[in-house]
Motif scaffolding. Structure first.
Motif, short mmCIF file in Angstrom:
data_model
loop_
_atom_site.label_atom_id
_atom_site.label_comp_id
_atom_site.label_asym_id
_atom_site.label_seq_id
_atom_site.Cartn_x
_atom_site.Cartn_y
_atom_site.Cartn_z
N PHE A 25 -21.28 8.54 -3.69
CA PHE A 25 -20.17 7.93 -2.95
C PHE A 25 -18.82 8.40 -3.46
O PHE A 25 -17.78 8.02 -2.91
CB PHE A 25 -20.23 6.39 -3.06
CG PHE A 25 -20.37 5.90 -4.48
CD1 PHE A 25 -19.27 5.84 -5.32
CD2 PHE A 25 -21.61 5.56 -4.99
CE1 PHE A 25 -19.40 5.42 -6.63
CE2 PHE A 25 -21.75 5.12 -6.30
CZ PHE A 25 -20.64 5.06 -7.13
N CYS A 26 -18.78 9.22 -4.50
CA CYS A 26 -17.53 9.48 -5.23
C CYS A 26 -16.98 10.88 -4.93
O CYS A 26 -17.71 11.86 -4.90
CB CYS A 26 -17.81 9.35 -6.73
SG CYS A 26 -16.38 9.75 -7.75
N ARG B 41 -18.46 3.75 -18.34
CA ARG B 41 -19.81 3.61 -17.80
C ARG B 41 -20.56 2.57 -18.63
O ARG B 41 -20.35 2.47 -19.84
CB ARG B 41 -20.53 4.96 -17.82
CG ARG B 41 -20.07 5.90 -16.71
CD ARG B 41 -20.79 7.22 -16.78
NE ARG B 41 -22.22 7.10 -16.61
CZ ARG B 41 -22.86 7.15 -15.43
NH1 ARG B 41 -22.17 7.29 -14.31
NH2 ARG B 41 -24.18 7.05 -15.38
N PRO C 102 -12.14 9.97 -15.57
CA PRO C 102 -13.19 9.36 -14.75
C PRO C 102 -14.08 8.42 -15.57
O PRO C 102 -14.62 7.46 -15.03
CB PRO C 102 -13.99 10.55 -14.22
CG PRO C 102 -13.67 11.67 -15.13
CD PRO C 102 -12.29 11.42 -15.66
N TYR D 193 -21.22 13.51 -13.71
CA TYR D 193 -22.14 12.62 -13.00
C TYR D 193 -22.08 12.94 -11.51
O TYR D 193 -21.17 13.63 -11.05
CB TYR D 193 -21.80 11.15 -13.30
CG TYR D 193 -21.98 10.83 -14.76
CD1 TYR D 193 -23.24 10.64 -15.29
CD2 TYR D 193 -20.89 10.79 -15.62
CE1 TYR D 193 -23.41 10.38 -16.64
CE2 TYR D 193 -21.05 10.54 -16.97
CZ TYR D 193 -22.32 10.33 -17.48
OH TYR D 193 -22.49 10.09 -18.82
N THR E 6 -14.72 12.46 -6.86
CA THR E 6 -14.21 13.15 -8.05
C THR E 6 -14.93 14.46 -8.35
O THR E 6 -14.27 15.50 -8.55
CB THR E 6 -14.26 12.21 -9.27
OG1 THR E 6 -13.39 11.11 -9.00
CG2 THR E 6 -13.81 12.89 -10.54
N PRO E 7 -16.28 14.51 -8.40
CA PRO E 7 -16.92 15.79 -8.73
C PRO E 7 -16.65 16.86 -7.67
O PRO E 7 -16.48 18.03 -7.99
CB PRO E 7 -18.42 15.46 -8.77
CG PRO E 7 -18.51 13.98 -8.83
CD PRO E 7 -17.26 13.43 -8.21
N CYS F 288 -16.09 15.56 -13.29
CA CYS F 288 -17.09 14.60 -13.77
C CYS F 288 -18.49 15.19 -13.63
O CYS F 288 -18.84 15.73 -12.59
CB CYS F 288 -16.99 13.30 -12.98
SG CYS F 288 -18.03 12.01 -13.68
S1 SF4 Z 1 -16.05 9.54 -11.58
FE1 SF4 Z 1 -17.34 7.74 -11.94
S2 SF4 Z 1 -18.16 7.24 -9.91
FE2 SF4 Z 1 -17.38 9.35 -9.82
S3 SF4 Z 1 -19.14 10.69 -10.26
FE3 SF4 Z 1 -18.08 10.28 -12.19
S4 SF4 Z 1 -19.13 8.51 -13.08
FE4 SF4 Z 1 -19.67 8.60 -10.90
#
Ligand code: SF4
Length: 429
Positions: A185-186, A268, A224, A181, A188-189, A179
């Protein structure tokens, strides 16, 4: 022993909570051509039974779990080890093991899988067959003589088309990994990288074709951010999204159904435009959309790195409702630095969105390993905010496990203190 192929059994501690990731690993193993016997244990007792029943020379036991489950899984590991007489090489993979390999090793696992597991699992089974040193396997943390988790070279992050998305021709299809973004708090990246990697339309169609051949008619996706499909950057490429959805429809029978932007994925808020909704209406069967709002405070949204403020959230809900979708909107309470005024703004926005026709999915901030906010203090959630959240739920406008997540948050904060970041990076060889 070198040169002689040893028989390897793979036993999976199979849990519903982590099936998607585990299926991706099993799919990689299945298509690799590496010989192995596979057994799934749905309870600790069944897992131990499989380990003791295996006749193979080597037994590799796969575990995967999210951070909030780490403590419970360590207790299960001890049970399985004791029931199976200590047999088996136990490896923990997934996002928690990737972020906290030392903790995983200290908790009793022999190995931690670091990062994406597809190439690691194939190399690991092959190394066990050939009796090669595990230091040759990429993407592992291995316990040294002093009990320190030492890392092997990193596993590659390959294009998604390199491996199938599922085994048994069933399950949601992963269309995007990573991801761009940077929500603080996430996980995923951190786990999958800061760029999107999209599965090609041809590969997705192949998956759908196999599902249709098995008589399955519902298709769901893992991504994501659904409307980012096909795009390298922040702006959706709706032509690519349409190519995907139209292609999937073509592979399905007339009564086939496509679910996009709903569980297990989301959209989003700034991507919810009339044009995007008209496109979805033409192809999808879901009556709801999952939209990430996270906070009603612009200050908290900026601090969390979300990349949008509150203004697109109201628009997204209004537009989604106008196009016949019921929005389920995610909120996180207790983000670091959040004050009572910020929480009041979140509650006000949640209430306004509910009036527009949304349902609010409430979460509590958890300081997750691997994220920039791993060591951040969750904000206090006072009684006034709790009462308002309860009121929303009683009206049927909100749902979610925010109380349980609050308990997880407290435990994660304790663990983070016990494992300061600086102890976590050493490498073998
Ligand atoms: S998966 Fe969603 S919450 Fe996580 S960084 Fe990407 S946009 Fe943000």
């Amino acid at each position: 022993m070198r040169g002689v192929a040893l028989a390897v059994s793979v036993v999976v501690r199979y849990r519903k909570a982590v099936t998607y990731g585990v299926h991706a690993l099993l799919a990689a193993l299945e298509t690799s051509g590496v010989e192995h016997e596979l057994r799934l244990g749905t309870t600790p007792e069944e897992t131990a039974g499989h380990i003791t029943a295996c006749r193979a020379d080597r037994v590799l036991v796969l575990w995967s779990f999210y951070s909030p489950d780490a403590e419970a899984m360590a207790a299960e590991l001890a049970t399985v080890r004791s029931l199976s007489g200590g047999r088996g090489l136990h490896i923990a993979g997934g996002v928690h093991a990737t972020a906290e390999p030392q903790q995983v090793i200290d908790a009793g696992w022999d190995l931690a899988g670091i990062g994406e597991g597809e190439s690691t699992i194939v190399s690991l089974v092959r190394a066990l067959q050939r009796d090669e040193p595990l230091t040759s396997v990429p993407g592992l943390a291995i316990k040294d003589g002093d009990g320190v988790a030492l890392r092997t070279r990193p596993a590659p992050q390959l294009p998604l088309d390199a491996f199938p998305s599922f085994v048994h021709r069933n399950g949601p299809i992963e269309i995007t990994r990573g991801c761009r973004y940077t929500c603080r708090f996430c996980q995923t990246p951190f786990m999958f990288g800061g760029q999107f990697r999209h599965r090609s339309v041809a590969s997705v169609r192949e998956h759908v074709r196999e599902m249709a051949a098995r008589g399955l008619r519902d298709v769901r996706f893992i991504t994501p951010t659904s409307l980012s499909y096909g795009s390298p950057g922040p702006d959706p490429d709706l032509d690519k999204v349409e190519e995907l959805l139209a292609g999937v429809k073509e592979e399905l029978p007339a009564n086939g159904r496509v679910f996009f932007g709903s569980f297990p994925s989301e959209v989003r808020p700034e991507h919810v435009t009339p044009e995007a909704m008209r496109l979805l209406r033409r192809y999808v069967a879901n009556d709801n959309l999952i939209i990430g709002a996270q906070s009603g405070s612009d200050r908290v949204l900026a601090a969390s790195g979300r990349g949008h403020d509150t203004s697109p959230v109201r628009d997204a809900v209004r537009i989604a409702v106008e196009h016949g979708f019921r929005p389920n909107v995610d909120f996180i309470f207790g983000m670091p630095g959040e004050g009572e005024e910020d929480q009041a703004q979140s509650l006000k926005l949640a209430s306004d969105l509910a009036e527009l026709g949304a349902r609010i999915h409430t979460h509590t901030f958890m300081p997750l390993p691997g994220t920039p906010w791993r060591d951040a203090e969750p904000a206090f959630i006072p009684l006034t905010t709790r009462s308002e959240l309860d009121r929303l739920a009683q009206r049927g406008d909100a749902y979610g496990h925010w109380r349980r997540q609050e308990e997880h948050a407290a435990r994660l904060a304790e663990t983070a203190k016990a494992y300061p970041r600086r102890t976590r990076r050493r490498r073998t060889g």
